[in-house]
Design a protein around this motif. Structure first.
Motif, PDB file in Angstrom:
ATOM      1  N   ASP A   1       0.829  -1.214  -0.008  1.00 49.76           N
ATOM      2  CA  ASP A   1       0.143   0.098   0.119  1.00 49.76           C
ATOM      3  C   ASP A   1       0.879   1.129   0.055  1.00 49.76           C
ATOM      4  O   ASP A   1       2.275   0.991  -0.158  1.00 49.76           O
TER       5      ASP A   1
ATOM      6  N   VAL B   1      -8.770  -1.938   3.442  1.00 55.79           N
ATOM      7  CA  VAL B   1      -8.196  -0.736   3.244  1.00 55.79           C
ATOM      8  C   VAL B   1      -8.955   0.358   3.172  1.00 55.79           C
ATOM      9  O   VAL B   1     -10.103   0.583   2.991  1.00 55.79           O
TER      10      VAL B   1
ATOM     11  N   SER C   1      -2.794   0.012  -5.712  1.00 47.78           N
ATOM     12  CA  SER C   1      -2.514  -0.184  -4.159  1.00 47.78           C
ATOM     13  C   SER C   1      -1.799   1.249  -3.918  1.00 47.78           C
ATOM     14  O   SER C   1      -1.641   1.152  -2.454  1.00 47.78           O
TER      15      SER C   1
ATOM     16  N   LYS D   1      -3.559  -0.001   4.188  1.00 46.93           N
ATOM     17  CA  LYS D   1      -4.039  -1.162   4.953  1.00 46.93           C
ATOM     18  C   LYS D   1      -4.652  -0.518   6.264  1.00 46.93           C
ATOM     19  O   LYS D   1      -4.008   0.461   7.088  1.00 46.93           O
TER      20      LYS D   1
END
Ligand SMILES: [Zn+2]
Length: 113
Positions: A48, A60, A107, A112
């Motif tokens: 992340d 997330v 990402s 997270k």
């Protein structure tokens, strides 16, 4: 004659086999001959925005407003996204967001929980 791969550690050509292991006599490195290629693929980890490793099923939050392609919807910063699925490509997270539906995220734009 079988050709053995050179030592991945010191590139020595004098490697030899011992069962399923390959051994380098010069630096004493041992590794598995089978699965070397597969292991290399598994090295690709998704991270992340702050470097946490992401896995399927993680939750997330979105760290910036993201426009949803082909619509006027925006995924607001702080939106919680549950049960992500990692995939390949530019947008490497498959997910479903409440009120928006299935979409893909990058990402680098999530964190997270
Ligand atoms: Zn070696």
């Amino acid at each position: 004659m079988s050709t053995l791969p050179p030592c991945p550690q010191c590139n020595s050509e004098y490697t030899y086999e011992d069962g399923t292991q390959l051994i380098c006599p010069e630096c004493a490195h041992e590794w598995s001959a089978s699965g070397e290629a597969e292991a290399a693929n598994d090295d690709v980890v998704k991270k992340d925005s702050v470097g946490n490793v992401l896995q399927d099923g993680d939750t997330v939050t979105v760290i910036k407003d993201l426009k949803v392609k082909g619509s006027s919807l925006v995924v607001k910063v702080g939106t919680k996204v549950k049960n992500i699925r990692l995939c390949d490509g530019d947008h490497d997270i498959d997910c479903k967001i409440d009120g928006i539906g299935a979409m893909k995220l990058k990402s680098e734009f999530v964190r997270k929980v």
